[in-house]
Design an enzyme around this catalytic site. Sequence first.
Site, PDB file in Angstrom:
ATOM      1  N   ASN A 154       0.851  -1.193   0.000  1.00  0.00           N
ATOM      2  CA  ASN A 154       0.000   0.000   0.000  1.00  0.00           C
ATOM      3  C   ASN A 154       0.881   1.235   0.000  1.00  0.00           C
ATOM      4  OD1 ASN A 154       0.479   0.872   2.835  1.00  0.00           O
ATOM      5  ND2 ASN A 154      -0.434  -1.126   3.271  1.00  0.00           N
ATOM      6  N   PHE A 167      -4.915   4.061  14.371  1.00  0.00           N
ATOM      7  CA  PHE A 167      -5.041   5.072  13.325  1.00  0.00           C
ATOM      8  C   PHE A 167      -6.145   4.642  12.379  1.00  0.00           C
ATOM      9  CE2 PHE A 167      -1.483   8.166  13.431  1.00  0.00           C
ATOM     10  CZ  PHE A 167      -0.939   7.766  14.646  1.00  0.00           C
ATOM     11  N   LYS A 205     -12.648  -1.719  17.282  1.00  0.00           N
ATOM     12  CA  LYS A 205     -11.306  -2.225  17.593  1.00  0.00           C
ATOM     13  C   LYS A 205     -11.081  -2.341  19.107  1.00  0.00           C
ATOM     14  CE  LYS A 205      -9.397  -1.615  13.293  1.00  0.00           C
ATOM     15  NZ  LYS A 205      -8.500  -2.466  12.521  1.00  0.00           N
TER      16      LYS A 205
HETATM   17  N1  CTP Z   1      -4.534  -2.593  12.013  1.00  0.00           N
HETATM   18  C1  CTP Z   1      -3.833  -3.615  12.632  1.00  0.00           C
HETATM   19  N2  CTP Z   1      -3.819  -4.874  12.087  1.00  0.00           N
HETATM   20  C2  CTP Z   1      -4.500  -5.132  10.945  1.00  0.00           C
HETATM   21  C3  CTP Z   1      -5.202  -4.093  10.312  1.00  0.00           C
HETATM   22  C4  CTP Z   1      -5.202  -2.839  10.868  1.00  0.00           C
HETATM   23  O1  CTP Z   1      -3.215  -3.378  13.670  1.00  0.00           O
HETATM   24  N3  CTP Z   1      -4.462  -6.361  10.432  1.00  0.00           N
HETATM   25  C5  CTP Z   1      -4.563  -1.276  12.653  1.00  0.00           C
HETATM   26  C6  CTP Z   1      -3.827  -0.179  11.921  1.00  0.00           C
HETATM   27  O2  CTP Z   1      -2.474  -0.115  12.308  1.00  0.00           O
HETATM   28  C7  CTP Z   1      -4.607   1.050  12.336  1.00  0.00           C
HETATM   29  C8  CTP Z   1      -6.014   0.562  12.493  1.00  0.00           C
HETATM   30  O3  CTP Z   1      -5.902  -0.849  12.688  1.00  0.00           O
HETATM   31  O4  CTP Z   1      -4.191   1.526  13.586  1.00  0.00           O
HETATM   32  C9  CTP Z   1      -6.948   0.883  11.352  1.00  0.00           C
HETATM   33  O5  CTP Z   1      -6.819   0.007  10.331  1.00  0.00           O
HETATM   34  P1  CTP Z   1      -7.891  -0.145   9.111  1.00  0.00           P
HETATM   35  O6  CTP Z   1      -7.235  -1.028   8.124  1.00  0.00           O
HETATM   36  O7  CTP Z   1      -8.309   1.211   8.645  1.00  0.00           O
HETATM   37  O8  CTP Z   1      -9.106  -0.809   9.845  1.00  0.00           O
HETATM   38  P2  CTP Z   1     -10.154  -1.788   9.284  1.00  0.00           P
HETATM   39  O9  CTP Z   1     -10.823  -2.359  10.488  1.00  0.00           O
HETATM   40  O10 CTP Z   1      -9.521  -2.725   8.317  1.00  0.00           O
HETATM   41  O11 CTP Z   1     -11.209  -0.849   8.568  1.00  0.00           O
HETATM   42  P3  CTP Z   1     -11.573  -0.678   7.034  1.00  0.00           P
HETATM   43  O12 CTP Z   1     -12.875  -1.334   6.929  1.00  0.00           O
HETATM   44  O13 CTP Z   1     -11.625   0.819   6.877  1.00  0.00           O
HETATM   45  O14 CTP Z   1     -10.472  -1.303   6.217  1.00  0.00           O
END
Ligand code: CTP
Length: 398
Positions: A208, A323, A341
């Site tokens: 990404n 974040f 979360k």
């Molecule tokens: N994060 C994490 N582990 C993952 C995915 C995300 O620790 N496998 C953490 C990121 O470091 C960030 C937060 O989760 O602090 C937000 O991640 P995001 O990908 O935006 O959250 P999602 O729940 O996947 O939401 P979306 O539906 O927007 O993708």
Amino acid sequence: MLANKRILLIIGGGIAAYKSLELIRRLQDQGAEVVPVLTKAGEEFVTPLSVSALAGQAVHRDLFDLTAEAEMGHIQLSRSADLLVVAPATADLMAKMANGHANDLASTLLLATDTPVLLAPAMNVRMWQHPATQRNLEILLEDGITCVGPDEGGMACGEFGPGRLAEPVAIVAAITARLTVGPLSGRRIVVTSGPTHEPIDPVRYIANRSSGAQGTALARALRDLGAEVVFITGPASVAPPDGVEVVAVETAQEMADAVNAALPADAGVFAAAVADWRVTSASDRKLKKSKDGLPEMEFAENSDILKTVSHLDEGRPRLVVGFAAETNDVVENATAKRLRKGCDWIVANDVSPATGIMGGSENAVVLISDQGAESWPRMGKDTVARQLADRIAAALTD
Ligand code: CTP
């Protein structure tokens, strides 16, 4: 980070003593002067010549060395240092320290000073776990001595468990933290940063656009307030800060493992753009377009590091910060994400291409907590980092 700092490095007798040579180099890279002391047992593992050649000065070995006494008595030797570091700290050295022995140069130096002391223990796993060593450790921690490691893993003696000397980078980070006095002194903070790469085959991967700039700035700002920072970074395009323990990873799974290994901590700041999916059908040989045609990929969801840490029953950091990169309805989405979360704060930002935030030098964030949403004006990522670090320090001193 360590310019004009004098570190008195006591090298104890253990197989890990060879790593103290690399530690000397790394401390010098940070501008420190290393005054080396080698115990009798230490001499069995590294030679005085290699230690003094690397340190660029004579190694101190003997309590009753008259030349040394004339030039610099042992009392002055330990008091002139900014920090005493014992690496490797053996079970025997720890026992001597805990009981106030002073029967050789190392133990006398350690008793004759009120300079801060940092220990990097290394020993066989049974010796580490023995009640006597654990008792001594407790006494030493009560006396105000700080400890880095030991790490868990395979050992020279063939056993597995806690007892390995912490890596030199981790020792340098702990030394930097110990010498930086600030509101986060004595606090350990885990920061994730950068993108992750999920392999498709040995040469291709899914990634990404995260540069790692915000996470890096944050690690630096936390370090500057005195925190001991474990910085777990995917393949970022900006260099990691000095004076923090850098753990370089590639995949989301490796990042999750590294976070696990780095806990417990006082706070966890999860700034990484972790890939949500990994390719389960990744090939261990390069896919050929002529032979393999269009690739078919199967995906599995990666474990959510932020969510897992937020829900830990035991060892959850006091403050967990996530974040959220959003492209629309930022506050609404990020508020829901905080609850989903289970973290304490979410730092949300709008990463629509028009904002130029992802990969850029500025950020406009909304800090979401149980107190509601607080919009910060657009500013440099370094300024965002400093303000966030101040808020983290305030939250941890409450
Ligand atoms: N994060 C994490 N582990 C993952 C995915 C995300 O620790 N496998 C953490 C990121 O470091 C960030 C937060 O989760 O602090 C937000 O991640 P995001 O990908 O935006 O959250 P999602 O729940 O996947 O939401 P979306 O539906 O927007 O993708």
